[in-house]
Design a protein around this motif. Structure first.
Motif, PDB file in Angstrom:
ATOM      1  N   LEU A  52       8.169  12.709   2.414  1.00  8.38           N
ATOM      2  CA  LEU A  52       7.252  11.904   1.622  1.00  8.38           C
ATOM      3  C   LEU A  52       7.985  10.947   0.692  1.00  8.38           C
ATOM      4  CD1 LEU A  52       4.490  14.446   0.516  1.00  8.38           C
ATOM      5  CD2 LEU A  52       4.523  12.960   2.521  1.00  8.38           C
ATOM      6  N   ASN A  53       7.349   9.818   0.465  1.00  8.36           N
ATOM      7  CA  ASN A  53       7.796   8.874  -0.549  1.00  8.36           C
ATOM      8  C   ASN A  53       6.707   8.829  -1.607  1.00  8.36           C
ATOM      9  OD1 ASN A  53       9.050   6.883  -2.024  1.00  8.36           O
ATOM     10  ND2 ASN A  53       8.451   5.222  -0.637  1.00  8.36           N
ATOM     11  N   HIS A  54       6.840   9.661  -2.646  1.00  9.84           N
ATOM     12  CA  HIS A  54       5.796   9.801  -3.657  1.00  9.84           C
ATOM     13  C   HIS A  54       5.787   8.563  -4.552  1.00  9.84           C
ATOM     14  CE1 HIS A  54       2.953  11.350  -6.355  1.00  9.84           C
ATOM     15  NE2 HIS A  54       3.749  12.008  -7.175  1.00  9.84           N
ATOM     16  N   MET A  55       4.655   7.853  -4.589  1.00  9.28           N
ATOM     17  CA  MET A  55       4.553   6.593  -5.319  1.00  9.28           C
ATOM     18  C   MET A  55       4.011   6.756  -6.734  1.00  9.28           C
ATOM     19  SD  MET A  55       5.662   4.674  -2.909  1.00  9.28           S
ATOM     20  CE  MET A  55       5.365   3.059  -3.589  1.00  9.28           C
ATOM     21  N   GLY A  56       3.713   7.984  -7.142  1.00  6.31           N
ATOM     22  CA  GLY A  56       3.188   8.196  -8.483  1.00  6.31           C
ATOM     23  C   GLY A  56       1.694   7.926  -8.557  1.00  6.31           C
ATOM     24  N   ALA A  57       1.225   7.594  -9.760  1.00  5.07           N
ATOM     25  CA  ALA A  57      -0.199   7.334  -9.964  1.00  5.07           C
ATOM     26  C   ALA A  57      -0.639   6.127  -9.140  1.00  5.07           C
ATOM     27  CB  ALA A  57      -0.483   7.092 -11.445  1.00  5.07           C
ATOM     28  N   LEU A  58      -1.844   6.207  -8.589  1.00  9.20           N
ATOM     29  CA  LEU A  58      -2.368   5.133  -7.740  1.00  9.20           C
ATOM     30  C   LEU A  58      -2.554   3.861  -8.551  1.00  9.20           C
ATOM     31  CD1 LEU A  58      -3.536   4.290  -4.978  1.00  9.20           C
ATOM     32  CD2 LEU A  58      -5.765   5.065  -5.809  1.00  9.20           C
ATOM     33  N   HIS A  59      -1.936   2.765  -8.088  1.00 10.29           N
ATOM     34  CA  HIS A  59      -2.104   1.477  -8.753  1.00 10.29           C
ATOM     35  C   HIS A  59      -2.306   0.326  -7.776  1.00 10.29           C
ATOM     36  CE1 HIS A  59       2.201   1.817  -7.866  1.00 10.29           C
ATOM     37  NE2 HIS A  59       2.212   0.508  -7.792  1.00 10.29           N
ATOM     38  N   TYR A  60      -1.928   0.526  -6.519  1.00 11.39           N
ATOM     39  CA  TYR A  60      -2.078  -0.542  -5.525  1.00 11.39           C
ATOM     40  C   TYR A  60      -2.155   0.102  -4.156  1.00 11.39           C
ATOM     41  CZ  TYR A  60      -1.389  -5.254  -3.597  1.00 11.39           C
ATOM     42  OH  TYR A  60      -1.558  -6.455  -2.954  1.00 11.39           O
ATOM     43  N   PHE A  61      -3.226  -0.234  -3.404  1.00 13.33           N
ATOM     44  CA  PHE A  61      -3.428   0.412  -2.112  1.00 13.33           C
ATOM     45  C   PHE A  61      -4.139  -0.551  -1.179  1.00 13.33           C
ATOM     46  CE2 PHE A  61      -5.699   3.347   0.813  1.00 13.33           C
ATOM     47  CZ  PHE A  61      -4.612   4.079   1.266  1.00 13.33           C
ATOM     48  N   LEU A  62      -3.468  -0.940  -0.097  1.00  6.41           N
ATOM     49  CA  LEU A  62      -4.058  -1.808   0.922  1.00  6.41           C
ATOM     50  C   LEU A  62      -4.624  -3.093   0.329  1.00  6.41           C
ATOM     51  CD1 LEU A  62      -5.917   0.862   3.092  1.00  6.41           C
ATOM     52  CD2 LEU A  62      -3.597  -0.037   3.374  1.00  6.41           C
ATOM     53  N   GLY A  63      -3.869  -3.704  -0.589  1.00  9.87           N
ATOM     54  CA  GLY A  63      -4.290  -4.968  -1.181  1.00  9.87           C
ATOM     55  C   GLY A  63      -5.285  -4.836  -2.314  1.00  9.87           C
ATOM     56  N   ILE A  64      -5.609  -3.617  -2.721  1.00  8.00           N
ATOM     57  CA  ILE A  64      -6.570  -3.377  -3.805  1.00  8.00           C
ATOM     58  C   ILE A  64      -5.826  -2.819  -5.020  1.00  8.00           C
ATOM     59  CG2 ILE A  64      -8.639  -2.126  -4.523  1.00  8.00           C
ATOM     60  CD1 ILE A  64      -9.450  -1.994  -1.598  1.00  8.00           C
ATOM     61  N   LYS A 111       8.201  -5.753   0.286  1.00  4.99           N
ATOM     62  CA  LYS A 111       7.007  -5.250  -0.397  1.00  4.99           C
ATOM     63  C   LYS A 111       7.000  -5.751  -1.832  1.00  4.99           C
ATOM     64  CE  LYS A 111       4.348  -1.029  -1.227  1.00  4.99           C
ATOM     65  NZ  LYS A 111       4.286   0.439  -1.032  1.00  4.99           N
ATOM     66  N   TYR A 112       5.825  -6.257  -2.253  1.00  3.81           N
ATOM     67  CA  TYR A 112       5.703  -6.818  -3.589  1.00  3.81           C
ATOM     68  C   TYR A 112       4.788  -5.954  -4.455  1.00  3.81           C
ATOM     69  CZ  TYR A 112       7.704 -11.002  -1.482  1.00  3.81           C
ATOM     70  OH  TYR A 112       8.531 -11.875  -0.822  1.00  3.81           O
ATOM     71  N   LYS A 113       4.984  -6.049  -5.756  1.00  5.68           N
ATOM     72  CA  LYS A 113       4.134  -5.355  -6.716  1.00  5.68           C
ATOM     73  C   LYS A 113       2.834  -6.138  -6.899  1.00  5.68           C
ATOM     74  CE  LYS A 113       8.079  -3.445  -9.260  1.00  5.68           C
ATOM     75  NZ  LYS A 113       8.778  -3.398 -10.565  1.00  5.68           N
ATOM     76  N   PRO A 114       1.812  -5.527  -7.544  1.00  4.61           N
ATOM     77  CA  PRO A 114       0.545  -6.238  -7.738  1.00  4.61           C
ATOM     78  C   PRO A 114       0.684  -7.554  -8.485  1.00  4.61           C
ATOM     79  CG  PRO A 114       0.248  -3.902  -8.140  1.00  4.61           C
ATOM     80  CD  PRO A 114       1.716  -4.112  -7.952  1.00  4.61           C
ATOM     81  N   GLN A 152      -9.034  -7.238  -6.435  1.00 10.15           N
ATOM     82  CA  GLN A 152      -8.140  -7.799  -5.424  1.00 10.15           C
ATOM     83  C   GLN A 152      -7.567  -9.131  -5.897  1.00 10.15           C
ATOM     84  OE1 GLN A 152     -11.405  -7.101  -2.437  1.00 10.15           O
ATOM     85  NE2 GLN A 152      -9.679  -6.697  -1.066  1.00 10.15           N
ATOM     86  N   GLY A 153      -7.164  -9.159  -7.164  1.00 10.54           N
ATOM     87  CA  GLY A 153      -6.661 -10.391  -7.756  1.00 10.54           C
ATOM     88  C   GLY A 153      -5.460 -10.957  -7.018  1.00 10.54           C
ATOM     89  N   LYS A 154      -4.466 -10.132  -6.756  1.00  9.97           N
ATOM     90  CA  LYS A 154      -3.280 -10.607  -6.042  1.00  9.97           C
ATOM     91  C   LYS A 154      -3.636 -11.035  -4.629  1.00  9.97           C
ATOM     92  CE  LYS A 154       1.364  -9.318  -4.538  1.00  9.97           C
ATOM     93  NZ  LYS A 154       1.115  -9.716  -3.136  1.00  9.97           N
ATOM     94  N   TYR A 155      -4.531 -10.297  -4.005  1.00 12.82           N
ATOM     95  CA  TYR A 155      -4.968 -10.625  -2.650  1.00 12.82           C
ATOM     96  C   TYR A 155      -5.601 -12.015  -2.623  1.00 12.82           C
ATOM     97  CZ  TYR A 155      -7.261  -9.849   1.897  1.00 12.82           C
ATOM     98  OH  TYR A 155      -7.670  -9.945   3.201  1.00 12.82           O
ATOM     99  N   GLY A 200       3.040  -9.660  -8.085  1.00 12.38           N
ATOM    100  CA  GLY A 200       3.759 -10.617  -7.255  1.00 12.38           C
ATOM    101  C   GLY A 200       5.263 -10.495  -7.296  1.00 12.38           C
ATOM    102  N   SER A 201       5.808  -9.653  -8.171  1.00 11.29           N
ATOM    103  CA  SER A 201       7.255  -9.479  -8.257  1.00 11.29           C
ATOM    104  C   SER A 201       7.743  -8.551  -7.146  1.00 11.29           C
ATOM    105  CB  SER A 201       7.646  -8.904  -9.630  1.00 11.29           C
ATOM    106  OG  SER A 201       7.042  -7.632  -9.835  1.00 11.29           O
ATOM    107  N   LEU A 202       9.037  -8.622  -6.868  1.00 15.59           N
ATOM    108  CA  LEU A 202       9.618  -7.830  -5.792  1.00 15.59           C
ATOM    109  C   LEU A 202       9.566  -6.342  -6.118  1.00 15.59           C
ATOM    110  CD1 LEU A 202      11.261  -7.700  -3.126  1.00 15.59           C
ATOM    111  CD2 LEU A 202      13.331  -7.879  -4.528  1.00 15.59           C
ATOM    112  N   ASP A 203       9.096  -5.562  -5.171  1.00  9.13           N
ATOM    113  CA  ASP A 203       9.075  -4.106  -5.321  1.00  9.13           C
ATOM    114  C   ASP A 203      10.280  -3.490  -4.611  1.00  9.13           C
ATOM    115  OD1 ASP A 203       8.518  -1.444  -5.641  1.00  9.13           O
ATOM    116  OD2 ASP A 203       6.671  -1.444  -4.462  1.00  9.13           O
ATOM    117  N   LYS A 204      10.352  -3.677  -3.300  1.00 10.27           N
ATOM    118  CA  LYS A 204      11.478  -3.130  -2.556  1.00 10.27           C
ATOM    119  C   LYS A 204      11.494  -3.716  -1.152  1.00 10.27           C
ATOM    120  CE  LYS A 204       8.859   0.958  -1.108  1.00 10.27           C
ATOM    121  NZ  LYS A 204       8.813   2.428  -1.097  1.00 10.27           N
TER     122      LYS A 204
END
Length: 348
Positions: free
Chosen positions: A170-182, A35-38, A196-199, A40-44
């Protein structure tokens, strides 16, 4: 893997027991995902234990695919996490990824918990739930097992998260910043922006166009594409993949809705030519194209470009068909936005 395995154990997903003589284990496998961050860097790294549901036998392992009742299924112990006698198998007490009954079982469980907390689905979208408190409102939007919770009271939101966590791992992700490529960003004034810049970058890399130049108008509105005026495209599978990707991109990119609608009409037989209401725009079948957009205040909230199902005999008929499409969308938005916010428009 440990996180996924611990979640399954915590939810009492199975019980170890010998495999009955008249049953067969359906099997499972670990599936890994990066999984990558918005940016493009590695998230987990993520891992799922997926049941091989294609081994399930009708009438033995399940009766109805969408039945909320899950018949006992047996699965070998997860690889790398075997305990005790290796001949012992997992008798599944709950559904998990891969089982044919899993989608219905998960939906039934989740909706039961949310309704017990006071949430109710909207009539226009069963994946959008609301809970009206005397001084605040909470909204929950569900996509499979990804959940967005928003509302006017942070304490109420925290309370809902805590109650859900007591029922699910639950895996709480905090404030919404990336969801389904958006990507979701917030301004200092509290406005929310979707992009959808990264997309887009991922799409350009996929098709080898990362260094291409942009243009203000993707396709001339007067362009007439045909299914027979050009040689066949060399890789139809690539064409269909890219068009599918572009369809999702229209979620935030209004300006490409028209041209995406055009190229979607040739997915069955793409050619090299294919890489307001428009009357009789298709030279192959003379069907018109409807287009409409909806504002809420100064903001676009809905738009579409869609080929009409019937041939219009004159331009006025094509315009009326477009008007019907817009009215249908407005009725849906009235239900979604109006009732979800507690406001119902009065009849004129």
């Amino acid at each position: 893997m440990n996180f996924e395995y611990d979640a399954l154990i915590r939810n009492n997903t199975w019980q170890l027991m010998p495999l009955p003589a008249d049953r067969e284990a359906i099997g499972s496998k670990w599936v890994f995902w990066v999984k990558y961050k918005p940016d493009g860097s590695l998230d987990k790294y993520k891992a799922w234990l997926i049941a091989q549901g294609f081994h399930q036998r009708p009438g033995v392992d399940y009766k109805e695919t969408f039945s909320p009742i899950v018949k006992p299924n047996y699965d070998p112990q997860p690889k790398g996490y075997e305990q005790g006698d290796s001949s012992m198998v997992c008798k599944l007490t709950k559904a998990f990824y891969g089982l044919k009954q899993a989608p219905r079982a998960w939906y039934t469980k989740l909706m039961g918990v949310l309704q017990a907390l006071g949430f109710s689905p909207t009539r226009s979208d069963s994946s959008l739930l609301t809970h009206f408190f005397p001084t605040s409102t909470i909204f929950i939007l569900i996509y499979v097992d990804d959940i967005i919770i928003i509302g006017s009271s942070q304490s109420k939101i925290n309370s809902v998260i805590s109650q859900l966590d007591s029922q699910f791992f639950l895996n709480h992700m905090g404030a919404l910043h990336y969801f389904l490529g958006i990507q979701v960003t917030r301004s200092a004034e509290g406005c929310i922006f979707l992009n959808q810049g990264k997309y887009v970058q991922d799409v350009l890399v996929k098709v080898g166009m990362a260094d291409c130049k942009s243009c203000a108008t993707p396709v001339p509105s007067t362009l007439k594409l045909s299914a027979t005026n050009s040689p066949s495209f060399d890789d139809p599978s690539l064409y269909r993949t890219v068009v599918d990707i572009l369809q999702y991109l229209t979620v935030t990119r209004l300006e490409i809705a028209y041209c995406v609608n055009k190229v979607c009409q040739f997915m069955h037989a793409p050619t090299k030519e294919h890489c307001d209401s428009d009357w009789g725009s298709d030279p192959d079948d003379r069907k018109s194209t409807s287009g409409m957009c909806v504002f809420l205040g100064n903001n676009f909230i809905s738009w579409t470009s869609k080929k009409q199902s019937l041939v219009a005999r004159f331009s006025t008929e094509a315009e009326y068909r477009s008007l019907v499409l817009a009215v249908v969308e407005l009725i849906w938005l009235k239900e979604s936005v109006g009732r979800a916010s507690g406001l119902v428009a009065k009849r004129p």
